[in-house]
Structures are given as C-alpha cells and as structure tokens.
Design a protein around this motif. Structure first.
Motif, PDB file in Angstrom:
ATOM      1  N   ASP A  63       0.704  -1.167   0.048  1.00 57.45           N
ATOM      2  CA  ASP A  63       0.117  -0.057  -0.084  1.00 57.45           C
ATOM      3  C   ASP A  63       0.920   1.226   0.062  1.00 57.45           C
ATOM      4  N   GLY A  64       2.072   1.027  -0.073  1.00 56.61           N
ATOM      5  CA  GLY A  64       2.850   2.298  -0.219  1.00 56.61           C
ATOM      6  C   GLY A  64       3.548   2.847  -1.352  1.00 56.61           C
ATOM      7  N   ARG A  65       3.781   4.048  -1.354  1.00 56.27           N
ATOM      8  CA  ARG A  65       4.393   4.878  -2.540  1.00 56.27           C
ATOM      9  C   ARG A  65       5.653   5.408  -2.195  1.00 56.27           C
ATOM     10  N   PRO A  66       6.843   5.179  -2.997  1.00 56.76           N
ATOM     11  CA  PRO A  66       8.091   5.846  -2.613  1.00 56.76           C
ATOM     12  C   PRO A  66       8.086   7.155  -2.541  1.00 56.76           C
ATOM     13  N   LEU A  67       8.717   7.683  -1.460  1.00 61.70           N
ATOM     14  CA  LEU A  67       8.950   9.105  -1.267  1.00 61.70           C
ATOM     15  C   LEU A  67      10.273   9.826  -1.941  1.00 61.70           C
ATOM     16  N   ASN A  68      11.055   8.811  -2.266  1.00 60.27           N
ATOM     17  CA  ASN A  68      12.489   9.473  -2.999  1.00 60.27           C
ATOM     18  C   ASN A  68      12.479  10.491  -3.597  1.00 60.27           C
ATOM     19  N   ASP A  69      11.553  10.696  -4.590  1.00 59.57           N
ATOM     20  CA  ASP A  69      11.614  11.662  -5.748  1.00 59.57           C
ATOM     21  C   ASP A  69      11.408  13.251  -5.066  1.00 59.57           C
ATOM     22  N   PHE A  70      10.798  13.160  -3.817  1.00 57.94           N
ATOM     23  CA  PHE A  70      10.507  14.570  -3.206  1.00 57.94           C
ATOM     24  C   PHE A  70      11.947  15.009  -2.888  1.00 57.94           C
ATOM     25  N   ILE A  71      12.949  14.333  -2.620  1.00 62.64           N
ATOM     26  CA  ILE A  71      14.273  14.807  -2.404  1.00 62.64           C
ATOM     27  C   ILE A  71      14.675  15.794  -3.270  1.00 62.64           C
ATOM     28  N   ASP A  72      14.681  15.603  -4.410  1.00 62.17           N
ATOM     29  CA  ASP A  72      14.865  16.609  -5.585  1.00 62.17           C
ATOM     30  C   ASP A  72      13.753  17.135  -6.352  1.00 62.17           C
ATOM     31  N   GLN A  73      12.600  16.886  -5.939  1.00 61.85           N
ATOM     32  CA  GLN A  73      11.457  17.438  -6.614  1.00 61.85           C
ATOM     33  C   GLN A  73      10.315  17.974  -5.788  1.00 61.85           C
ATOM     34  N   PRO A  74      10.489  19.020  -5.102  1.00 57.86           N
ATOM     35  CA  PRO A  74       9.307  19.393  -3.968  1.00 57.86           C
ATOM     36  C   PRO A  74       7.966  19.592  -4.535  1.00 57.86           C
ATOM     37  N   ASP A  75       7.932  19.744  -5.858  1.00 61.42           N
ATOM     38  CA  ASP A  75       6.622  20.031  -6.606  1.00 61.42           C
ATOM     39  C   ASP A  75       6.030  18.604  -7.026  1.00 61.42           C
ATOM     40  N   LEU A  76       6.628  17.623  -6.808  1.00 60.83           N
ATOM     41  CA  LEU A  76       6.134  16.310  -7.368  1.00 60.83           C
ATOM     42  C   LEU A  76       4.675  16.085  -7.099  1.00 60.83           C
ATOM     43  N   PRO A  77       3.951  15.883  -8.202  1.00 61.23           N
ATOM     44  CA  PRO A  77       2.474  15.689  -8.174  1.00 61.23           C
ATOM     45  C   PRO A  77       2.275  14.684  -7.123  1.00 61.23           C
ATOM     46  N   TRP A  78       1.181  14.823  -6.420  1.00 64.15           N
ATOM     47  CA  TRP A  78       0.818  13.849  -5.493  1.00 64.15           C
ATOM     48  C   TRP A  78      -0.526  13.750  -5.089  1.00 64.15           C
ATOM     49  N   SER A  79      -1.078  12.616  -4.454  1.00 63.10           N
ATOM     50  CA  SER A  79      -2.506  12.755  -4.215  1.00 63.10           C
ATOM     51  C   SER A  79      -2.815  13.488  -2.975  1.00 63.10           C
ATOM     52  N   ASP A  80      -4.099  14.000  -2.702  1.00 61.70           N
ATOM     53  CA  ASP A  80      -4.489  14.683  -1.701  1.00 61.70           C
ATOM     54  C   ASP A  80      -5.321  14.202  -0.708  1.00 61.70           C
ATOM     55  N   GLU A  81      -5.046  12.719  -0.850  1.00 62.87           N
ATOM     56  CA  GLU A  81      -5.920  11.703   0.163  1.00 62.87           C
ATOM     57  C   GLU A  81      -5.096  10.812   0.797  1.00 62.87           C
ATOM     58  N   ILE A  82      -5.477  10.418   2.114  1.00 62.66           N
ATOM     59  CA  ILE A  82      -4.558   9.572   3.220  1.00 62.66           C
ATOM     60  C   ILE A  82      -5.775   8.860   3.850  1.00 62.66           C
ATOM     61  N   MET A  83      -5.407   7.721   4.282  1.00 57.41           N
ATOM     62  CA  MET A  83      -6.109   6.922   5.253  1.00 57.41           C
ATOM     63  C   MET A  83      -5.479   6.453   6.461  1.00 57.41           C
ATOM     64  N   CYS A  84      -6.286   6.382   7.651  1.00 58.80           N
ATOM     65  CA  CYS A  84      -5.876   5.756   9.016  1.00 58.80           C
ATOM     66  C   CYS A  84      -6.969   5.074   9.432  1.00 58.80           C
ATOM     67  N   GLU A  85      -6.548   3.780   9.713  1.00 53.43           N
ATOM     68  CA  GLU A  85      -7.348   2.744  10.231  1.00 53.43           C
ATOM     69  C   GLU A  85      -7.335   2.490  11.885  1.00 53.43           C
ATOM     70  N   GLY A  86      -8.483   2.182  12.411  1.00 54.74           N
ATOM     71  CA  GLY A  86      -8.608   1.995  13.677  1.00 54.74           C
ATOM     72  C   GLY A  86      -9.379   0.825  14.055  1.00 54.74           C
ATOM     73  N   MET A  87      -9.197   0.064  15.101  1.00 52.71           N
ATOM     74  CA  MET A  87     -10.054  -0.873  15.680  1.00 52.71           C
ATOM     75  C   MET A  87      -9.997  -0.910  17.337  1.00 52.71           C
ATOM     76  N   GLY A  88      -9.650   0.264  17.949  1.00 49.43           N
ATOM     77  CA  GLY A  88      -9.624   0.545  19.160  1.00 49.43           C
ATOM     78  C   GLY A  88      -8.321  -0.269  19.917  1.00 49.43           C
ATOM     79  N   ALA A  89      -8.611  -0.633  21.181  1.00 48.32           N
ATOM     80  CA  ALA A  89      -7.708  -1.114  21.914  1.00 48.32           C
ATOM     81  C   ALA A  89      -8.211  -1.818  23.089  1.00 48.32           C
ATOM     82  N   PHE A  90      -7.399  -2.525  23.803  1.00 47.86           N
ATOM     83  CA  PHE A  90      -8.012  -3.084  25.167  1.00 47.86           C
ATOM     84  C   PHE A  90      -9.129  -4.250  24.951  1.00 47.86           C
ATOM     85  N   SER A  91     -10.173  -4.297  25.601  1.00 49.28           N
ATOM     86  CA  SER A  91     -11.027  -5.293  25.484  1.00 49.28           C
ATOM     87  C   SER A  91     -12.144  -4.721  24.663  1.00 49.28           C
TER      88      SER A  91
END
Length: 517
Positions: free
Chosen positions: A400-428
C-alpha cells in the motif's frame, strides 16, 4: 558503485508538536532532531496507518494497512487477528536481502512474543490466559516471531516491553558495566487503563534503556559494516511512550516550567463520540497533564541526546553522508487534548494519527525543506525499498506504499491529496474506524458511534464537528464517496459495509428506490 546504507530511527508514541522543526513553538528541546530536519525533507502531513503500536509497526515491516495484515490492535488483545508477524517474502528485510542488503534491528518490536512463550513475563502471561480457555493463543504455541527469527541481525525483545527496562539483556548490560538503575518518585495511576506512570531516573545516564539501545546500535552497525555489502538498520526506542522514566538531568529542564494548556483541553465533548470516553480521564485538571508532559518532554529530550550520540558515531565511522536516515514514529499521544484524552487509540484526532517524518538523503550538504504532501507509514516501507534498488516484479509491488524518494529533488512532485488511517480500538473493546483526509477536509467513520467531519483549514484543532452542519452536507457527501473509492482501490475489507451504512455507491441507488416506494 556501492549502494547507499539506510537507517530508520523510530520513536514510540511521539507527538509531532514536541519538535520545533514543525514550527510548533514547543517548550520541548530537541536540538539534534532540529539539526537533522535542516538536512532532510520534513513531511508536514504524515499519518500513521493506525494510532496503535502493533498495527503501525506491522505496516512498517509489510507495507500494508492493518486490515490486511490482521494486526489491527495490539498483539494478543481483542480485535487482533494475527498475533505474530509471519515470515513472508514481502517482509521489508526479506525484500532488502534479495537485493544484497544486510539487515539489523534493535529495540522495541511488539510484533510477536516469539517461539518460546516462556522467555518473558508477557509470554508467561499468555500461557496463563491459555490455561483459562482463551484458545486464540493456542495456535502460536511453539511458533512466533522476533527479529532474529525472520533474518535480522541484532536483538530480540519480545512483546510490548513496557519501556524495555526489565529485559534480561539490559539487566546483563548493567551488571557488566557495574551500573545500577535507580528510579524514584514512581507513580502509577489508580484508574483502570491509566496511562500515567512517571518516575525520575537518578542513576547515571549510562544506566538508562535509551543509552543502552544506542550502545547496541553501534555494535550492530559495526557488524553490518564490516564488508562491502550495503546495510539496513532499524533503531527503535521504547520512548517517549510511558512509563515516563526521565533522567534527572533532563527532568530538571522542565521541572518548574509552566506548560500551556492544550487548546482543546477544555473543549465541550458532551456531544462527541461516546467511544472516546474510554481514554478520557474523568474530573482531572490540567495540572495532571502538565506533570505528565514534564516527564514526557524530559524523556523526549533524553532520546534526542541519544540519537545525537548515534549520529556522532556514524560521522566518526564515515558512514553519515553515505546513509539515508529516516526518522519517524509509530503514532502520537493525546496528552490531555479534547477534554482530557490520554494514551492513544479510539480517538482519531491528529494528536495521535499524525507522526513526524524526516528523510535525510545519502549525500553531503543537502539543504532540507518542508513538504506538505499527505504521506503515511506504508510509504516509509516503499521508500526504503526504492532506495535499496528493489524493483517490484510481482503484483504485490510496494504493498500500500508509495516511494517518497523523488521528493528529495522534486519538491513540486504531483501527489494525491488523500490519505487513510485505520482503527479498531484497543484493550477489550473494539470499534471499526477509518480516518480519511481529502484536501482540507477530514472525515472520521466511527462504526457504530457518531462520525466526525472537520474543515482543517478553518479548524486545525478539530474542535467543531461539522457532521450535522447542513452547510457542509455537499462537501461531506463528496468526501464520503471519495473515501469509498479509496477503499475500493486499496481493497479495504470494510468498503461494502461502509457504503451500506452511508447509503453510498450501489447502496445509494438501492436505498433511493426503497425511499420512493
């Protein structure tokens, strides 16, 4: 030409706003990381895959979201379907080995207890649970996963570790160096689930777990760098996750400092998601969190100094300029935000879902800059592999990853404006959650609880839930549909249920037909 070395330094439960590199006007002092930031691409909008230790760390090793690894909560807790990381070909170190890298690891693991379930207190506790009839432990008897069992050179610290202070290797180190550990003024919360264990380390800095980890890191890198093979090494601190055991030297820096109240501490949360109350302290003043933060900041400054020792070692060995150095964390920490939340999980505010991320390229005199692209934990996995020269040849790709390496020399590299974070809680108690950023908007799906919708440009502290605001109805509808598309593209296992509950996509058409009858 020899390929570059790669080092990943990872802290645990580390608030991004403790770093002045993020222009946070923080009281916390981190001069080493501040300097590293000046030599790095500093990602301002990095999100963890999950604000819980095991799921996030599983993503680091696999490049997959927790719903795909099965590590959706902490291992051997309710809601976790996979309790021990499997040795599969797409593991980070196995991919690196395939292109000629030697791989090392020390510090926090929390991706398994290992094959010998009697080796640690955590493992023995699991066997005790099995005796009481919890059969989900049974399939892991005689098998498991710690770093050296899957090919890493280095150390095995099974399970969570509780700060690392009780592992036999650390105790042997103290004995071998005629050191004794002294921790005074230890306090432990009296309420169930309290996240408030603090203490002061009065013995020498050399007696701390953080100092020991750097000693181990130096020894392992010495071994990894003995030949012409490039190496990958991961240094994992247990802090600043509690227990907040801070050395006197650093606690003195904050002992009498007034720490301003978190902007959302006094927020009216009476109409918020009920599930968040599981990590909210009842009837507590800011003084409580101020004391906790003093220890938290002291631990963070101590870790910063130990990272400095490690970076100095790399420079002395002539390795610094030839090494890509990545600094990040598994997730953040609430520390009193939004009406007195502590710990992490359950809530999906940026306090816990955003993490620091610096990438220093393997070159001399790089002038760093700030990058505002939305990136995540899985992207670290992809970035490491691309730096190593690994080119995906199968359908798995970079997961599910995308390499970030090109950002080192290309600050204006086209990129998605979307990101997800998942959760299921914790404990019981578990609750299916998704946090989705789409540009300026942030949508939180809280399963069977109340959803949230924030305009992050107008409300960066996330204090105004717009989920029922009619003036934002069109924006909410659009973001939900884009979220469903993201789930479809990434194979999120809850996509169909999400669409049904929200009357989206194929379910929208069906419900419209029902409503017109």
């Amino acid at each position: 030409m020899k390929r570059k070395n790669i080092i990943f330094i990872c802290t645990d439960q580390h608030r991004k706003d403790t770093l002045s590199a993020y222009r946070s006007n923080t009281i916390c002092k981190t001069p080493v990381l501040d300097q590293l930031a000046k030599e790095s691409v500093v990602f301002d909008n990095t999100y963890t895959t999950c604000p819980v230790c095991t799921p996030a760390r599983g993503s680091m090793q696999t490049g997959l979201y927790p719903s795909k690894t099965g590590m959706e909560t902490n291992s051997f807790q309710t809601g976790c379907r996979t309790h021990e990381l499997s040795d599969v070909p797409f593991l980070l170190n196995r991919r690196l080995e395939s292109v000629g890298y030697r791989c090392g690891y020390t510090g926090k693991w929390h991706l398994g207890v290992g094959k010998d379930k009697t080796a640690t207190g955590e493992g023995k506790a699991l066997l005790g649970i099995l005796e009481k009839g919890f059969l989900e432990v049974a399939p892991y008897i005689g098998r498991g996963c710690v770093p050296t069992e899957i090919g890493y050179i280095g150390d095995d610290f099974p399970g969570h570790g509780n700060g690392g202070w009780r592992f036999p290797q650390f105790e042997q180190y103290l004995k071998d160096n005629n050191l004794s550990l002294s921790i005074i003024n230890q306090t432990t919360g009296k309420l169930p689930g309290d996240h408030s264990t603090v203490g002061e380390v009065t013995s020498p800095i050399e007696s701390t777990i953080e100092y020991y980890l750097v000693e181990r890191a130096k020894a392992i890198v010495d071994e990894l760098s003995q030949d012409d093979q490039p190496f990958y090494f991961q240094l994992n601190f247990w802090g600043p996750h509690e227990p907040f055991f801070a050395p006197t030297k650093y606690l003195d820096m904050y002992r009498d400092v007034e720490i301003p109240e978190n902007p959302s501490f006094s927020e009216d949360v009476s109409d918020g998601p009920r599930i968040y109350n599981l990590i909210r302290r009842p009837e507590v003043s800011w003084d409580f969190f101020q004391d906790t933060l003093r220890h938290y900041y002291a631990c963070t400054t101590h870790i910063d100094a130990q990272i400095g020792r490690f970076l100095d070692y790399l420079k002395e060995k002539g390795l610094y300029e030839d090494t890509m150095i990545i600094f990040s964390a598994d997730h953040g920490d609430n520390q009193g935000c939004h009406g007195g939340l502590e710990n992490k999980s359950y809530s999906m505010y940026d306090d816990t879902t955003q993490i620091p991320l610096f990438i220093k390229p393997a070159r001399a005199q790089y002038e760093g800059y700030h990058q505002d692209a939305f990136v995540g934990t899985c992207d670290i996995y992809a970035t490491i592999l691309k730096e190593a020269g690994y080119e995906p040849t199968d359908a798995f790709g970079y997961g599910d990853g995308r390499p970030l390496n090109d950002f080192i020399d290309q600050p204006d590299l086209p990129w998605s404006d979307e990101i997800m974070c998942e959760g299921m809680g914790a404990f019981s108690v578990i609750v299916t959650q998704r946090m989705f950023r789409k540009g300026r908007y942030k949508y939180v799906f809280n399963g069977a609880d109340k959803d949230q919708f924030f305009d992050m440009e107008a409300d960066p502290n996330e204090m105004h839930n717009l989920i029922d605001d009619p003036s934002y109805a069109d924006d909410l509808y659009r973001v939900k549909n884009v979220c469903a598309d993201w789930m479809q593209e990434h194979g999120d296992i809850i996509r169909d249920a999400f669409c049904k509950l929200n009357h989206l996509k194929e379910w929208e058409t069906l419900y419209k037909e029902i409503d017109t009858k």
